[in-house]
Write an enzyme that holds these catalytic residues in place. Structure first.
Site, mmCIF file in Angstrom:
data_model
loop_
_atom_site.group_PDB
_atom_site.id
_atom_site.type_symbol
_atom_site.label_atom_id
_atom_site.label_comp_id
_atom_site.label_asym_id
_atom_site.label_seq_id
_atom_site.Cartn_x
_atom_site.Cartn_y
_atom_site.Cartn_z
ATOM 1 N N GLY A 141 0.785 -1.222 0.000
ATOM 2 C CA GLY A 141 0.000 0.000 0.000
ATOM 3 C C GLY A 141 0.821 1.278 0.000
ATOM 4 C CB CYS A 149 2.249 2.661 4.831
ATOM 5 S SG CYS A 149 3.407 2.809 6.214
ATOM 6 C CG HIS A 184 23.926 8.760 33.638
ATOM 7 N ND1 HIS A 184 23.424 9.995 33.289
ATOM 8 C CD2 HIS A 184 25.263 8.933 33.860
ATOM 9 C CE1 HIS A 184 24.413 10.882 33.311
ATOM 10 N NE2 HIS A 184 25.538 10.259 33.655
#
Length: 454
Positions: free
Chosen positions: A39, A41, A433
């Site tokens: 399609g 997309c 972190h």
């Protein structure tokens, strides 16, 4: 004539996800597509657009790298190579998708399908028309860009025809500052195009949190993207080798190309829906109930054509749901919590309510990306995270962010909301972190004034 348990009209995200889910239930499936499997997309939308935008992001990274280089280097883009990259990505995914569908037993018909009755679709392709009989059918034909101006497609582009470009234009007028318009503004500004972005509403990205809109506009100014807000477009005409736009306030501008990124059409008038007793609304969207069932009890609709969320990933969910319904499973789609991802530079992610729509007494927490060590390490310091929580229950009601990795990070907020987490609860978790995700942690802790680095 061939008979199937389920016939699916359209092989985009809604169609092929339904097909894969239906065969997993042991039912026979016919998948009918007049263009390419995957399609809009995969072939002319989301996937090729992100392939292009990744090039624009690389340009920004190259500019950052240039500040550290021992000698000057060139980081211009060869447009033909960018096109080749896009086509290779799309081609590989399309081949893989077709192979997966075929291997799992889906029968693919190439051609335009129209309903002959509530139990038959006629497929017209290169050869003789083929009759496909079915017990149940699914309409998944999507939408297409609305053509608002009677000008050559080579001059006035939409979000699919833009991939026919062979080079970056010197100038471009983009009409509509929603997600598509803003994404292409980010892209073409990095390719050296002089971009003017026009929006009728008072701000760009009018559906997003207002602070997100303001932050993106500041970044657009840095990228030399001209933004015109609250301006109505009166006319768009061919002018010399480009286009000329006339605005309601009497002003005008010219550009080599125009991209119109407003309006979608449903194209359901050519599907023979009247012969199948399938009703549509005034806009042409197929009318469905909470089970995605149409006015014909054995025919369903998923994805854009049903006129609900109109996103590829919600179409996946709807397709899987419809397959379970057809298989006789006791399932409920319910209210979907839909995260939103906008691939501008910087990226935007959002889920839940905006601060403007928050209930009285709601609490908010924010944190700037420039407060993160990781942001400074990569040179991506623009943006912030905002978290909205209920003032009484502390449940997270909305998460909004603009900055590096936001289209990925937003899913942390979506999972937290889906699980009913509170700001305190999410704020008590450990985040590694140094990471961009720490921006969300600091923002959610800031709801209670507990951000560590603010």
């Amino acid at each position: 004539m061939q008979k199937f348990d389920v016939a699916i009209l359209g092989a985009g995200p809604g169609g092929y996800s339904t097909a894969l889910a239906v065969v997993s239930e042991g039912l026979s499936v016919a998948l009918i597509e007049k263009e390419e499997v995957g399609g809009t997309c995969l072939n002319r939308g989301c996937v090729p657009a992100k392939a292009w935008i990744s090039v624009a992001e690389t340009i920004d990274h190259a500019k950052h790298m240039a500040t550290l280089a021992s000698k000057p280097f060139e980081y211009s883009v060869d447009f033909s190579k960018m096109l080749a990259k896009q086509k290779a990505i799309v081609g590989n995914f399309q081949k893989g998708l077709i192979a997966s569908l075929t291997k799992k037993g889906v029968t693919i018909f190439k051609g335009a399908g129209t309903f002959a009755s509530s139990n038959e679709i006629v497929v017209s392709g290169a050869g003789e028309p083929v009759s496909v009989k079915f017990k149940n059918a699914v309409i998944a034909t999507g939408t297409s860009p609305a053509r608002l101006f009677d000008l050559p497609e080579s001059l006035v582009l939409d979000n699919t025809s833009i991939f026919n470009l062979e080079s970056a234009p010197e100038s471009m007028l983009i009409v509509g500052a929603g997600a598509i318009g803003c994404e292409f503004a980010s892209l073409f500004s990095r390719l050296g195009t002089a971009v003017t972005l026009v929006e009728l509403e008072p701000r760009i990205l009018p559906m997003e949190d207002s602070e997100i809109s303001k932050a993106l506009e500041r970044e657009f100014k840095k990228a030399k993207i001209k933004v015109l807000k609250g301006v109505g477009l009166s006319s768009l005409v061919q002018f010399e080798n480009g286009v000329k736009a006339m605005f309601a306030d009497g002003s005008a501008l010219t550009a080599e190309k125009a991209l119109v990124s407003v309006g979608r059409r449903f194209d359901t008038d050519k599907l023979g829906l009247d012969k199948a007793s399938v009703a549509v609304n005034k806009k042409g969207a197929v009318v469905t109930d909470e089970m995605m069932r149409t006015s014909a009890p054995n025919i369903y609709a998923t994805g854009d054509v049903a006129g609900k969320h109109m996103l590829a990933y919600t179409a996946y969910k709807e397709g899987e749901f419809v397959a379970r319904v057809i298989a006789g499973k006791n399932v409920s789609l319910g209210e979907m919590l839909v995260p939103n991802a906008i691939f501008t530079i910087p990226e935007i992610g959002s889920v839940g309510i905006t601060e403007e729509n928050a209930p009285d007494g709601a609490s908010t927490g924010t944190f700037l990306f420039r407060g993160l060590a990781r942001s400074h390490a990569t040179g991506e310091i623009a943006g912030f995270v905002k978290v909205i929580a209920d003032g009484k229950t502390d449940k997270i009601l909305g998460v909004h962010m603009i900055g590096a990795r936001s289209t990925d990070l937003i899913h942390i907020g979506a999972v937290a909301m889906a699980q009913g987490m509170t700001a305190k609860g999410l704020g008590n978790l450990l985040f590694a972190h140094p990471t961009f995700a720490e921006g969300l942690l600091e923002a959610v802790r800031d709801v209670h004034g507990e951000a560590l680095h603010k």
